[in-house]
Motif scaffolding. Structure first.
Motif, short mmCIF file in Angstrom:
data_model
loop_
_atom_site.label_atom_id
_atom_site.label_comp_id
_atom_site.label_asym_id
_atom_site.label_seq_id
_atom_site.Cartn_x
_atom_site.Cartn_y
_atom_site.Cartn_z
N TRP A 97 0.94 -1.27 0.05
CA TRP A 97 0.05 0.08 0.04
C TRP A 97 0.90 1.27 0.11
O TRP A 97 0.57 2.10 -0.86
CB TRP A 97 -0.89 0.16 1.18
CG TRP A 97 -1.66 1.13 1.36
CD1 TRP A 97 -1.53 2.28 2.38
CD2 TRP A 97 -2.99 1.59 0.59
NE1 TRP A 97 -2.39 3.23 2.33
CE2 TRP A 97 -3.29 2.92 1.15
CE3 TRP A 97 -3.61 0.89 -0.22
CZ2 TRP A 97 -4.32 3.71 0.63
CZ3 TRP A 97 -4.62 1.68 -0.86
CH2 TRP A 97 -5.12 2.76 -0.41
N ASN A 98 1.94 1.22 0.79
CA ASN A 98 2.71 2.51 0.88
C ASN A 98 3.56 2.68 -0.51
O ASN A 98 3.68 3.76 -0.88
CB ASN A 98 3.77 2.23 1.90
CG ASN A 98 3.33 2.41 3.50
OD1 ASN A 98 2.14 3.22 3.35
ND2 ASN A 98 3.72 1.77 4.44
N ALA A 99 4.01 1.43 -1.27
CA ALA A 99 4.64 1.51 -2.45
C ALA A 99 3.56 2.28 -3.53
O ALA A 99 3.94 3.11 -4.24
CB ALA A 99 5.21 0.28 -2.82
N LEU A 100 2.58 1.59 -3.35
CA LEU A 100 1.47 2.12 -4.56
C LEU A 100 1.17 3.59 -4.07
O LEU A 100 1.01 4.48 -5.04
CB LEU A 100 0.01 1.24 -4.25
CG LEU A 100 0.22 -0.10 -4.96
CD1 LEU A 100 -0.93 -0.74 -4.42
CD2 LEU A 100 0.19 -0.19 -6.33
N HIS A 101 1.15 4.10 -2.79
CA HIS A 101 0.85 5.56 -2.60
C HIS A 101 1.90 6.36 -3.10
O HIS A 101 1.69 7.30 -3.62
CB HIS A 101 0.71 5.72 -1.06
CG HIS A 101 0.32 7.13 -0.69
ND1 HIS A 101 1.49 7.71 -0.20
CD2 HIS A 101 -0.77 7.79 -0.67
CE1 HIS A 101 1.06 9.06 -0.01
NE2 HIS A 101 -0.36 9.03 -0.14
N SER A 102 3.19 5.80 -2.98
CA SER A 102 4.38 6.49 -3.36
C SER A 102 4.30 6.63 -4.76
O SER A 102 4.75 7.87 -5.51
CB SER A 102 5.58 5.84 -2.84
OG SER A 102 6.68 6.46 -3.32
N SER A 103 3.74 5.63 -5.69
CA SER A 103 3.89 5.46 -6.94
C SER A 103 2.93 6.68 -7.45
O SER A 103 3.30 7.32 -8.56
CB SER A 103 3.81 4.19 -7.51
OG SER A 103 4.68 3.64 -7.33
N ILE A 104 1.52 6.58 -6.94
CA ILE A 104 0.64 7.53 -7.22
C ILE A 104 0.94 8.89 -7.00
O ILE A 104 0.66 9.83 -7.83
CB ILE A 104 -0.78 7.26 -6.50
CG1 ILE A 104 -1.28 5.85 -7.21
CG2 ILE A 104 -1.75 7.97 -6.82
CD1 ILE A 104 -1.63 5.80 -8.70
N THR A 105 1.74 9.18 -5.93
CA THR A 105 2.09 10.45 -5.60
C THR A 105 3.21 10.84 -6.65
O THR A 105 3.10 12.11 -7.13
CB THR A 105 2.69 10.59 -4.22
OG1 THR A 105 1.57 10.17 -3.23
CG2 THR A 105 3.18 11.81 -3.83
N ASP A 106 3.94 10.10 -7.28
CA ASP A 106 5.03 10.41 -8.02
C ASP A 106 4.20 10.68 -9.30
O ASP A 106 4.58 11.67 -9.98
CB ASP A 106 6.03 9.19 -8.05
CG ASP A 106 7.03 9.17 -7.14
OD1 ASP A 106 6.98 10.06 -6.13
OD2 ASP A 106 7.71 8.09 -7.11
N LEU A 107 3.33 9.71 -9.76
CA LEU A 107 2.69 9.93 -11.14
C LEU A 107 1.84 11.38 -10.92
O LEU A 107 1.92 12.18 -12.03
CB LEU A 107 1.57 9.02 -11.33
CG LEU A 107 2.33 7.74 -11.83
CD1 LEU A 107 1.23 6.55 -11.87
CD2 LEU A 107 2.90 7.73 -13.06
N ASP A 108 1.20 11.66 -9.70
CA ASP A 108 0.65 12.94 -9.77
C ASP A 108 1.39 14.22 -9.74
O ASP A 108 0.91 15.10 -10.30
CB ASP A 108 -0.16 12.95 -8.56
CG ASP A 108 -1.28 14.27 -8.26
OD1 ASP A 108 -1.95 14.58 -9.38
OD2 ASP A 108 -1.32 14.59 -7.25
N SER A 109 2.52 14.09 -9.30
CA SER A 109 3.44 15.14 -9.41
C SER A 109 4.27 15.46 -10.61
O SER A 109 4.59 16.34 -11.12
CB SER A 109 4.55 15.13 -8.20
OG SER A 109 5.47 13.83 -8.47
N THR A 110 3.93 14.40 -11.61
CA THR A 110 4.56 14.62 -12.86
C THR A 110 3.44 14.98 -13.87
O THR A 110 3.69 15.01 -15.08
CB THR A 110 5.24 13.38 -13.39
OG1 THR A 110 4.36 12.54 -13.48
CG2 THR A 110 6.61 13.04 -12.46
N GLU A 111 2.03 15.28 -13.53
CA GLU A 111 1.09 15.77 -14.34
C GLU A 111 1.52 16.70 -15.34
O GLU A 111 1.17 16.37 -16.30
CB GLU A 111 -0.03 15.75 -13.35
CG GLU A 111 -1.23 16.24 -14.04
CD GLU A 111 -2.44 16.55 -13.28
OE1 GLU A 111 -2.80 17.82 -13.62
OE2 GLU A 111 -2.57 15.87 -12.40
N GLY A 112 2.11 17.82 -15.19
CA GLY A 112 2.43 18.71 -15.66
C GLY A 112 3.79 18.58 -16.48
O GLY A 112 3.97 19.29 -17.45
N ASP A 113 4.44 17.58 -16.18
CA ASP A 113 5.72 17.25 -16.81
C ASP A 113 5.45 16.70 -18.17
O ASP A 113 4.96 15.82 -18.55
CB ASP A 113 6.53 16.24 -16.06
CG ASP A 113 7.88 15.96 -16.62
OD1 ASP A 113 8.31 16.65 -17.41
OD2 ASP A 113 8.56 15.10 -15.95
#
Length: 115
Positions: A97-113
């Protein structure tokens, strides 16, 4: 604008798999079904009794929970507690769950990239 039923369906799907983890973590301290239901609902897990009680029986059958009846009070209650195997599974699920949360957070932070 999204329809409420579409949102509700996807929220239900998102939360469905987390109820097992929430039960295993919560039942590190013994608890009975109705109190667990209230605790989960208060924490944001909208679970109804028709879902929770079969889940508790399944987790017990799998050896992830133990249960014992408390007949000291006027109303007998079946208390559940996470077993060592349940604790081990909770650790694995929590790490994932923590790994998935981290991955989603990373994906969300690269939204404008614009990669």
């Amino acid at each position: 604008m999204l329809e409420n039923d579409i949102v509700a369906t996807h929220l239900q799907e998102l939360r469905r798999g987390t109820v097992v983890l929430a039960c295993l973590v919560t039942l590190r301290r013994p608890g009975y079904g109705y109190a667990l239901l209230e605790t989960l609902n208060a924490a944001g897990f909208a679970v109804d009794a028709n879902t929770l009680y079969p889940l508790l029986r399944r987790l017990e059958k799998q050896g992830l929970l133990d249960s014992a009846w408390n007949t000291d009070e006027t109303r007998p209650r079946k208390f559940y507690r996470t077993t060592a195997d349940g604790e081990q599974l909770a650790g694995v699920l929590l790490a994932d769950w923590n790994a998935l949360h981290s991955s989603i957070t990373d994906l969300d932070s690269t939204e404008g990239d614009p990669r």
